[in-house]
Structures are given as C-alpha cells and as structure tokens.
Design a protein around this motif. Structure first.
Motif, PDB file in Angstrom:
ATOM      1  N   ALA A   2       4.503   3.769   5.220  1.00  0.00           N
ATOM      2  CA  ALA A   2       3.355   4.408   5.858  1.00  0.00           C
ATOM      3  C   ALA A   2       2.794   5.496   4.957  1.00  0.00           C
ATOM      4  CB  ALA A   2       3.789   5.022   7.196  1.00  0.00           C
ATOM      5  N   PRO A   3       1.512   5.841   5.148  1.00  0.00           N
ATOM      6  CA  PRO A   3       0.947   6.962   4.396  1.00  0.00           C
ATOM      7  C   PRO A   3       1.492   8.283   4.929  1.00  0.00           C
ATOM      8  CG  PRO A   3      -0.643   6.158   5.989  1.00  0.00           C
ATOM      9  CD  PRO A   3       0.523   5.212   6.048  1.00  0.00           C
ATOM     10  N   PRO A  28      -1.431   3.932  10.817  1.00  0.00           N
ATOM     11  CA  PRO A  28      -1.126   2.896   9.823  1.00  0.00           C
ATOM     12  C   PRO A  28       0.337   2.965   9.405  1.00  0.00           C
ATOM     13  CG  PRO A  28      -2.335   4.697   8.809  1.00  0.00           C
ATOM     14  CD  PRO A  28      -2.328   4.970  10.284  1.00  0.00           C
ATOM     15  N   GLY A  29       0.868   1.804   9.072  1.00  0.00           N
ATOM     16  CA  GLY A  29       2.245   1.743   8.610  1.00  0.00           C
ATOM     17  C   GLY A  29       3.152   0.991   9.552  1.00  0.00           C
ATOM     18  N   ILE A  30       4.391   0.831   9.129  1.00  0.00           N
ATOM     19  CA  ILE A  30       5.318  -0.031   9.864  1.00  0.00           C
ATOM     20  C   ILE A  30       6.751   0.410   9.592  1.00  0.00           C
ATOM     21  CG2 ILE A  30       5.633  -1.767   8.033  1.00  0.00           C
ATOM     22  CD1 ILE A  30       5.189  -3.903  10.270  1.00  0.00           C
ATOM     23  N   ILE A  31       7.631   0.181  10.564  1.00  0.00           N
ATOM     24  CA  ILE A  31       9.067   0.354  10.397  1.00  0.00           C
ATOM     25  C   ILE A  31       9.717  -1.012  10.547  1.00  0.00           C
ATOM     26  CG2 ILE A  31      11.152   1.216  11.563  1.00  0.00           C
ATOM     27  CD1 ILE A  31       9.737   3.855  11.939  1.00  0.00           C
ATOM     28  N   VAL A  32      10.657  -1.292   9.667  1.00  0.00           N
ATOM     29  CA  VAL A  32      11.353  -2.581   9.624  1.00  0.00           C
ATOM     30  C   VAL A  32      12.767  -2.373  10.149  1.00  0.00           C
ATOM     31  CG1 VAL A  32      12.094  -4.487   8.141  1.00  0.00           C
ATOM     32  CG2 VAL A  32      10.004  -3.198   7.595  1.00  0.00           C
ATOM     33  N   TYR A  33      13.235  -3.273  11.021  1.00  0.00           N
ATOM     34  CA  TYR A  33      14.574  -3.099  11.585  1.00  0.00           C
ATOM     35  C   TYR A  33      15.145  -4.431  12.047  1.00  0.00           C
ATOM     36  CZ  TYR A  33      12.803  -3.864  16.291  1.00  0.00           C
ATOM     37  OH  TYR A  33      12.237  -4.461  17.399  1.00  0.00           O
ATOM     38  N   ARG A  34      16.442  -4.406  12.314  1.00  0.00           N
ATOM     39  CA  ARG A  34      17.143  -5.501  12.986  1.00  0.00           C
ATOM     40  C   ARG A  34      18.140  -4.916  13.971  1.00  0.00           C
ATOM     41  NH1 ARG A  34      18.498 -10.811   9.258  1.00  0.00           N
ATOM     42  NH2 ARG A  34      16.471 -10.950   8.236  1.00  0.00           N
ATOM     43  N   PRO A  35      18.333  -5.552  15.139  1.00  0.00           N
ATOM     44  CA  PRO A  35      19.368  -5.097  16.068  1.00  0.00           C
ATOM     45  C   PRO A  35      20.745  -5.552  15.609  1.00  0.00           C
ATOM     46  CG  PRO A  35      18.191  -6.980  16.994  1.00  0.00           C
ATOM     47  CD  PRO A  35      17.518  -6.650  15.690  1.00  0.00           C
ATOM     48  N   LYS A  40       0.809  -1.220   0.000  1.00  0.00           N
ATOM     49  CA  LYS A  40       0.000   0.000   0.000  1.00  0.00           C
ATOM     50  C   LYS A  40       0.840   1.268   0.000  1.00  0.00           C
ATOM     51  CE  LYS A  40      -3.628   0.268   2.678  1.00  0.00           C
ATOM     52  NZ  LYS A  40      -4.496   0.199   3.883  1.00  0.00           N
ATOM     53  N   TYR A  41       2.021   1.212   0.658  1.00  0.00           N
ATOM     54  CA  TYR A  41       2.722   2.466   0.946  1.00  0.00           C
ATOM     55  C   TYR A  41       4.128   2.552   0.362  1.00  0.00           C
ATOM     56  CZ  TYR A  41      -0.974   2.410   4.474  1.00  0.00           C
ATOM     57  OH  TYR A  41      -2.179   2.319   5.111  1.00  0.00           O
ATOM     58  N   THR A  42       4.539   1.593  -0.463  1.00  0.00           N
ATOM     59  CA  THR A  42       5.857   1.688  -1.071  1.00  0.00           C
ATOM     60  C   THR A  42       5.928   2.927  -1.942  1.00  0.00           C
ATOM     61  OG1 THR A  42       6.346  -0.671  -1.051  1.00  0.00           O
ATOM     62  CG2 THR A  42       7.427   0.627  -2.739  1.00  0.00           C
ATOM     63  N   ARG A  43       6.997   3.712  -1.723  1.00  0.00           N
ATOM     64  CA  ARG A  43       7.201   4.890  -2.554  1.00  0.00           C
ATOM     65  C   ARG A  43       7.588   4.451  -3.965  1.00  0.00           C
ATOM     66  NH1 ARG A  43       4.420   8.478   0.342  1.00  0.00           N
ATOM     67  NH2 ARG A  43       4.884   8.083   2.538  1.00  0.00           N
ATOM     68  N   ALA A  44       7.365   5.330  -4.913  1.00  0.00           N
ATOM     69  CA  ALA A  44       7.463   4.958  -6.323  1.00  0.00           C
ATOM     70  C   ALA A  44       8.810   4.342  -6.684  1.00  0.00           C
ATOM     71  CB  ALA A  44       7.198   6.186  -7.192  1.00  0.00           C
ATOM     72  N   GLU A  45       9.898   4.811  -6.050  1.00  0.00           N
ATOM     73  CA  GLU A  45      11.207   4.397  -6.527  1.00  0.00           C
ATOM     74  C   GLU A  45      11.855   3.309  -5.682  1.00  0.00           C
ATOM     75  OE1 GLU A  45      12.011   8.017  -3.826  1.00  0.00           O
ATOM     76  OE2 GLU A  45      10.413   7.216  -5.081  1.00  0.00           O
TER      77      GLU A  45
END
Length: 337
Positions: free
Chosen positions: A69-70, A49-56, A23-28
C-alpha cells in the motif's frame, strides 16, 4: 476495490494484488510476487488503495509481508486487519516483514523479531572466474558432459515433465516431507505468464528445473524460486540451470538475481527491532543451530555458491506478543507442519 471484510476480500482478484505489488512493493522486498499465489486470501479497505495478503492456519491469520500500500493508507490497512482478526476471534502472525515494514510495526506496538534473511547477486558484477568458483564450474561441466541440455522452456510444452519431477523430487526431502506452500512460488496457472522456467533435460526427458519469478522495486530483477530435480539426476543440474539463467539475464541487462528468503539465517544483534522478544530471538538461534524445522544451512550453502552481495533481513511480527504458537502457525500456513 471496496471490499472491507475477509469474506468479501477473499474474492479480490490476484490481478488486483499484482497491481498492488507492482505499485507499492518496498525497495527491498524480493518475494512480493508470492502475493499472487493460488490459495492466498486478500484484505482491502473501502477507499484505501492497497492490499494485505494472508492465509488462515489454526486460530491464526498468517499475513505475508506488510501491507502492499502507499504511505497514506499503509497504517490504516495495518490497523484494520489487526482489528478484524481480533473481532473474529482469531490471532495474527506476520511473516517476511521487510525493514521498512518492521520499523512501522514496531512503532505501533507490534512485537517484531528477526526471522531470517534474503540474498541477492548483482548481475552487473557477477563472474564465475577464479579459484573461488572452481568447484561450481567443475560441477556444471560434469553435468553438461553427462548429456544435459538446459533451455529456457515454455511451461505448457514441458508441464508434464515438470509435474513428473515434482512427484519424484519430494522423497528426496525425507520421509513424511510435504511440499512447502505460501512462502515459496508455484508453477502453472494464470500467473505463469509472468514467470520464467529454465529446464534441464537429457534426450528430451526433463530431469530438473528452476522457476524464476519477477522482483519489483529498487532491486528489480528475478528471484530464483522453485528448484527441483529427479532423484537420479546427475550432480550439478540445478547449478547448470541457474548459470544458464544468469547468462540470459545478464545479456538482457537484468540488474539483480534474488535467491529469496531463508529462515533462521544471518541473525545479528544490531538488526533487531526495539521491543523485540528475547524468547523468540532465542528460538530463532536455536533453530539455526539445530536445523530441526528447516534445512537452513544447506539452503544457505547453495546460495553462498553464487556469492550474494545484498543481504536483506526479514522479520516476523505479532500484535499481541511473539509466541511459539504464532511461529508454529506460520509454518502450518506454509504446509511445513
């Protein structure tokens, strides 16, 4: 989703992450599907709405891309995750920010620097005719004459062969090499249903493959992701697999084939963000010139064979200033150190 802490958000499902990137991937952003890799953790906010992806990694939480996210919740997520990181005694580094993300982060006081680029081919205009592609055509022809057959493979049917290639491929990368994670894709698992696998075999023995993951957004299509082969396989196996995939995608009307992120490449002065770190900029150029962390030149040479027509700058970001320590932990998260 109402999770607001890392402890809880780590259990946010990959299916929710998949919904967010669709839903929220930016165009590039060609690499967004990496968000659903096994081993990732997720941060969300109540009512946003939306999410952040991470790893420690070490003292750091290494974020992949900007918030998926929007617009109305993007900055809230960005700030909240940075605040959470600080409150828990960690530091934050962000890798593979796209231009849209980079501008927002720079406006909000993050230090943002170029770190490399992604490349893509317009399949509607693609051709291997002409002298430019003579070597490529000859390499593929020699591989096929050696008895190579390329198929779009069912992963379940070929997973033992894929695993055997993975085990025997790694020594090709040099003594002590470890397989990259996080910033490259995977095979198997629940998300395999959304990937595509083109595999080369000789008399039923798998000798090489290329895995493709979906790309969402304006430049939708497929991303050439993992590519691996047996040490003794004939030259041209990867090229033959990719050409077979291109033929299939073109027949389906797929508009773009992406080749993903290559660090330290296509670093250009005019693409830097306001307030970027001069020291970090020097480090990126040094690593391109000396190839001591990653074989960027050989990766770029392979991608250049296919004459990419779309080049997308990618960035790293830091809320408390760019540092060599932050960069090292980005690579630690990727299993490169």
């Amino acid at each position: 989703m109402t999770q607001g802490t890392v402890t809880e958000a780590a259990h946010a499902s990959a299916e929710y992450a998949l919904e967010a990137i669709r839903k929220y991937t930016r165009a590039e952003n060609p690499s967004s599907f990496l968000a659903v890799n096994r081993g990732n953790s997720y941060f969300t906010l109540p009512g946003r709405p939306g999410i952040i992806v991470y790893r420690p990694a070490g003292k750091y939480l290494v974020q992949f891309g900007g918030p998926f996210a929007p617009d109305e919740s993007y900055v809230d997520l960005m700030r909240a995750f940075t605040e959470y990181t600080v409150a828990h005694g960690r530091r934050q580094a962000i890798i593979q920010l796209q231009l849209h993300d980079a501008r927002i982060h720079a406006r909000h006081g993050y230090t943002v620097n170029q770190v490399g680029a992604s490349y893509a081919v317009d399949l509607g205009a693609f051709t291997v005719a002409g002298t430019r592609y003579m070597q490529l055509r000859n390499k593929i022809s020699r591989a096929l004459r050696s008895g190579l057959t390329v198929v779009e493979a069912d992963y379940e049917q070929w997973q033992e062969g894929v695993a055997d290639i993975d085990r025997r491929w790694l020594p090709l990368k040099g003594e002590g090499a470890r397989p990259l994670e996080y910033l490259v894709g995977q095979t198997g698992g629940d998300m395999q249903r959304l990937r595509r696998l083109f595999l080369g075999h000789i008399d039923g023995e798998a000798i090489g493959y290329v895995s493709y993951s979906p790309v969402y957004g304006t430049y939708d299509g497929w991303m050439h992701d993992l590519s691996r082969r047996l040490p003794e396989s004939p030259a041209g196996v990867m090229e033959a697999c990719n050409k077979a995939a291109i033929d299939t995608f073109r027949a389906e009307g797929v508009p773009w084939l992406h080749f993903g992120f290559t660090p330290f490449t296509t670093l250009e002065e005019e693409r830097e963000m306001p307030g970027h770190s001069l020291g970090f900029k020097w480090l990126m150029h040094y690593l391109w010139e000396n190839q001591v962390v990653y074989p960027a030149s050989s990766q770029l040479a392979y991608k250049d064979k296919w004459n990419p027509t779309l080049v997308t700058t990618e960035y790293a970001g830091f809320p408390d200033g760019a540092s060599a320590e932050g960069f090292v932990n980005i690579w630690r998260a990727a299993n490169a150190m």
